[in-house]
Motif scaffolding. Structure first.
Motif, PDB file in Angstrom:
ATOM      1  N   ARG A  42       0.842  -1.193   0.000  1.00 55.30           N
ATOM      2  CA  ARG A  42       0.000   0.000   0.000  1.00 55.30           C
ATOM      3  C   ARG A  42       0.876   1.242   0.000  1.00 55.30           C
ATOM      4  NH1 ARG A  42      -1.015  -2.352   5.200  1.00 55.30           N
ATOM      5  NH2 ARG A  42      -0.163  -1.112   6.940  1.00 55.30           N
ATOM      6  N   ASN A  43       0.268   2.390  -0.218  1.00 57.24           N
ATOM      7  CA  ASN A  43       1.031   3.635  -0.367  1.00 57.24           C
ATOM      8  C   ASN A  43       1.467   4.226   0.968  1.00 57.24           C
ATOM      9  OD1 ASN A  43       0.899   3.608  -3.180  1.00 57.24           O
ATOM     10  ND2 ASN A  43      -1.133   4.569  -3.179  1.00 57.24           N
ATOM     11  N   GLY A  44       0.594   4.171   1.976  1.00 61.13           N
ATOM     12  CA  GLY A  44       0.930   4.777   3.261  1.00 61.13           C
ATOM     13  C   GLY A  44       1.909   3.917   4.036  1.00 61.13           C
ATOM     14  N   LEU A  45       3.195   4.212   3.919  1.00 58.83           N
ATOM     15  CA  LEU A  45       4.222   3.355   4.512  1.00 58.83           C
ATOM     16  C   LEU A  45       4.567   3.735   5.943  1.00 58.83           C
ATOM     17  CD1 LEU A  45       6.730   3.040   1.520  1.00 58.83           C
ATOM     18  CD2 LEU A  45       4.795   1.570   2.089  1.00 58.83           C
ATOM     19  N   PHE A  46       4.402   4.988   6.311  1.00 60.20           N
ATOM     20  CA  PHE A  46       4.874   5.463   7.604  1.00 60.20           C
ATOM     21  C   PHE A  46       3.709   5.729   8.546  1.00 60.20           C
ATOM     22  CE2 PHE A  46       7.971   6.665   4.379  1.00 60.20           C
ATOM     23  CZ  PHE A  46       9.120   6.079   4.881  1.00 60.20           C
ATOM     24  N   GLY A  47       3.603   4.903   9.567  1.00 57.37           N
ATOM     25  CA  GLY A  47       2.566   5.073  10.577  1.00 57.37           C
ATOM     26  C   GLY A  47       3.091   5.860  11.760  1.00 57.37           C
TER      27      GLY A  47
END
Length: 313
Positions: A282-287
């Protein structure tokens, strides 16, 4: 008849007797010891081929040996054929899995041992040299009844030397090799056996995309692997893996994959456990944990792939 003790001793027994239990005993070894056993079998296999074929095997010789093994073990004929034909073609073993390769190597070694009595008689020495281990202390002659002080002195010196060797060997096996990509976005640390020890994403990695992070990770791995390979060759331990970039594994399609628990990423390794790719799902890698959380996911996927690879043989 008791089951053979897994390890080099079982390999010696298999070479001499062809006992199936001795051939598969290695499967009970812990992961690290199975890796060492794989290297031992690879060296014994090379020794057996050299003993049987000499330096330049002809196509007819290779074909004859394939037919001999295949006739005796038809269920393993495909693996034996793939492994031995690599001698003729100089090519890789394709998509054959690690256990099939190890089984084929065992069967070829045993067939050569049956054809060459001198090889069979020297099995213990051949395996001992291939395992890169000294004679165990317990294998020394029993001198308990001797009164010769010089004999006892020599025995004590040999034992001290062997114990020192084993201690040094353990320390060497704990060696680590750290590599980085050109932009120093990713750091990868490998053990002497090629296992992942650490993976870190550096400050600024948030500014590049997932594909760039994946590519940088592979480049850092290659940098660490080059260091590991040179050291492994010097030490003659975990040295059966071909040099990365040498082209020795070109065309080898076997891969092992694993996902991180979060399913954020998938790691792909080759038959030697070397990283071939990271795919982000997925695109959102950094939580909330930023680059540290992403690095943890990547480590989990890679170690999972390496674990599944080891379990495959």
């Amino acid at each position: 008849m008791p089951r053979p003790v897994p390890g080099p001793g079982a390999l010696v027994s298999y070479i001499r007797t062809g006992d199936r239990d001795a051939r598969i005993a290695y499967r009970e070894l812990p992961d690290k010891e199975r890796l060492a056993y794989r290297d031992t079998v690879s060296r014994v296999y090379d020794t057996a081929l050299s003993h049987h074929f000499g330096d330049h095997p002809s196509d007819d010789q290779v074909h004859d040996l394939i037919e001999r093994v295949a006739a005796r073990h038809p269920q393993y004929a495909g693996g034996v054929r793939r492994v031995l034909r690599a001698l003729e073609e100089g090519g890789p073993k394709g998509g054959i899995n690690p256990r099939q390769i190890l089984t084929a190597q065992h069967l070829v070694i045993r067939e050569i041992a049956k054809l060459h009595q001198d090889f069979r008689e020297r099995a213990q020495r051949i395996v001992q040299e291939a395992s890169r281990m000294p004679v165990p202390v317990g294998a020394l002659p029993d001198l308990s009844g001797s009164t010769d002080s010089e004999v006892f002195r020599l025995r004590s010196e040999i034992q001290a030397h062997q114990l020192k060797y084993l201690e040094m060997r353990e320390a060497l096996l704990d060696a680590e090799f750290t590599g980085a990509d050109a932009a120093s976005m990713v750091s990868v640390t490998l053990g002497l056996d090629g296992s992942l020890r650490a993976l870190e994403l550096m400050r600024g990695v948030e500014r590049i995309g997932g594909r760039s992070i994946a590519a940088s990770t592979v480049k850092a791995w290659v940098d660490a692997e080059k260091q590991r390979w040179r050291r492994a060759k010097d030490l003659e331990m975990h040295d059966s893996i071909p040099e990365i970039g040498s082209g020795a594994g070109s065309g080898d399609t076997f891969r092992c994959e694993a996902y991180s628990t979060s399913r954020l990423c998938r790691a792909t390794v080759d038959r030697h456990g070397r990283l071939r790719g990271i795919t982000f799902m997925r695109n959102g890698l950094f939580g909330e944990d930023g680059r540290h959380g992403l690095a943890a996911d990547m480590r989990e996927a890679i170690t999972g792939a390496q674990h599944d690879l080891n379990a495959a043989w």
